[in-house]
Write an enzyme that holds these catalytic residues in place. Structure first.
Site, mmCIF file in Angstrom:
data_model
loop_
_atom_site.group_PDB
_atom_site.id
_atom_site.type_symbol
_atom_site.label_atom_id
_atom_site.label_comp_id
_atom_site.label_asym_id
_atom_site.label_seq_id
_atom_site.Cartn_x
_atom_site.Cartn_y
_atom_site.Cartn_z
ATOM 1 N N TRP A 49 -53.633 -37.749 3.599
ATOM 2 C CA TRP A 49 -54.657 -38.315 4.490
ATOM 3 C C TRP A 49 -54.356 -39.761 4.811
ATOM 4 C CZ3 TRP A 49 -56.731 -34.629 6.941
ATOM 5 C CH2 TRP A 49 -57.065 -33.422 6.308
ATOM 6 N N LYS A 93 -67.516 -32.141 2.582
ATOM 7 C CA LYS A 93 -67.152 -32.016 1.176
ATOM 8 C C LYS A 93 -68.355 -32.262 0.271
ATOM 9 C CE LYS A 93 -62.650 -32.464 2.711
ATOM 10 N NZ LYS A 93 -61.810 -33.299 3.552
ATOM 11 N N ASP A 135 -61.567 -44.520 3.555
ATOM 12 C CA ASP A 135 -61.828 -43.106 3.848
ATOM 13 C C ASP A 135 -62.399 -42.514 2.562
ATOM 14 O OD1 ASP A 135 -61.787 -40.389 4.280
ATOM 15 O OD2 ASP A 135 -59.636 -40.258 4.718
#
Ligand SMILES: *Cc1c(COP(=O)(O)O)cnc(C)c1O
Length: 360
Positions: free
Chosen positions: A101, A195, A171
């Site tokens: 990511w 999530k 993030d």
């Protein structure tokens, strides 16, 4: 029968939330229509929208000088929204590379300006979070970007870097609302909801006033953070059903006892699973360094791929799904987000004990 869902995202949601949504589904609050069919300008929707924002502010103790935005496009869209708003051709930003990511975020930032990789753990297949002493921050960087929890590799920052005064952005897609932290360490925080906070389709951005003032001129309207600050995330049609679900999940967190309680439960879940691995470290081999272990995504390898396949298949037969590791790491990954119950972890650890008794 509901299964124990270890999927990395979209992930398991609290059963009570699903049941509540089911009850409201066809007829929201006796209005004769569902929330999905209502105007996003209606007072009923407005209440849901504002309560979701209020819940997030309450759970994370967000100060007055920060804004909570409810956007679309996922965390992946934020990878380019951030540099679009803050980076220019002749300016630079620092990124810490801790996995897939982070790499995707770096790729997008390079379109807009110069990127320095302040530290990376790629040399050990991202098995760890780089130490503060390894991080080389540039004094001229517009901001530093980190990924707080590395969903694929199973690592997590247990303290955030000291950037010597440079703006920090994060993030937090896979660990937001899972533990206590100080929002003011960051100028911008973002996370896809799927999530820890709800279904996919909503992206939460938390941004300081100070940062909002630094947005470049000539940023397209939808990309410009100030558009959404000024319109309370109602500039265009927001993802109303996702926001309604986000409201229910954050209500659930508040009712449970807030962030302290959630963190306690998450700590017990992670400890239970890591303890079970550490009892047989040659068989259930962690893929990360101990001090970088994630409490959200627990990754391990078994002695052979054949055993791993057998493990995943037999767990599935016992009602435990989503345990296959990401292809870049292989093995097993158990994602233990907020809504994943401790009973599910206990079931997995007794399954592990049986499995090693038969195959170890
Ligand atoms: C899942 C994830 C993403 C991607 O999120 P999307 O909402 O699918 O774009 C980004 N970063 C991290 C850390 C993630 O876990």
């Amino acid at each position: 029968m509901r299964v124990y869902n270890f999927n990395p995202g979209p992930a398991t949601l609290p059963l009570s939330v699903l049941e509540k949504a089911q009850k409201d589904f066809v007829d929201f609050k006796g209005k004769g229509l569902s929330i999905m069919e209502m105007s996003h300008r209606s007072p009923e929707y407005d209440e849901v929208h504002n309560q979701a924002i209020k819940n997030i502010k309450q759970i994370l103790s967000i100060p007055e000088n920060y804004h909570v935005l409810l956007l679309q496009g996922g965390a992946s869209t934020q990878f380019y929204h951030i540099p679009y708003n803050f980076l220019t051709r002749d300016s630079e930003a620092d990124y810490v590379n801790t996995g897939s990511w982070s790499k995707k975020a770096i790729k997008e930032a390079k379109i807009f300006g110069k990127v320095n990789v302040a530290a990376s753990s790629e040399d050990t297949n991202f098995s760890r979070i780089p130490k503060q002493s390894e991080m080389k921050f540039s004094p001229n960087a517009k901001y530093v970007h980190i990924t707080s929890n590395n969903t694929i590799f199973g690592t997590q920052y247990h303290s955030f870097p000291d950037t010597k005064g440079v703006t920090l952005m994060v993030d937090m897609s896979s660990d937001i609302i899972s533990r206590k932290f100080d929002v003011t360490e960051f100028q911008l925080i973002y996370a896809g909801a799927q999530k820890n906070m709800g279904p996919s389709g909503v992206t939460v951005v938390i941004i300081s006033d100070e940062m909002a003032k630094k947005v470049k001129p000539d940023v397209p309207t939808m990309v410009n953070y100030n558009t959404h600050i000024e319109k309370n995330s109602l500039f265009n049609t927001p993802p109303t059903f996702g926001i309604y679900m986000l409201k229910l999940v954050t209500d659930w967190v508040v009712e449970l006892g807030g962030i302290e309680k959630i963190e306690d439960i998450n700590n017990s879940k992670a400890k239970t699973l890591y303890d079970a691995m550490d009892k047989n470290p040659e068989f259930f081999k962690g893929t990360t360094e101990i001090e970088s272990r994630s409490k959200m995504n627990v990754t391990m390898r078994l002695p052979s791929e054949e055993l791993e396949k057998m493990f995943i298949d037999s767990a599935k037969n016992e009602g435990m799904i989503g345990l296959k590791g990401h292809r870049s790491v292989g093995g097993i990954r158990a994602s233990l987000y907020n809504a994943f119950p401790l009973e599910g972890v206990n079931k997995l650890t007794s399954f592990m004990a049986d499995f090693i008794a038969k195959n170890g």
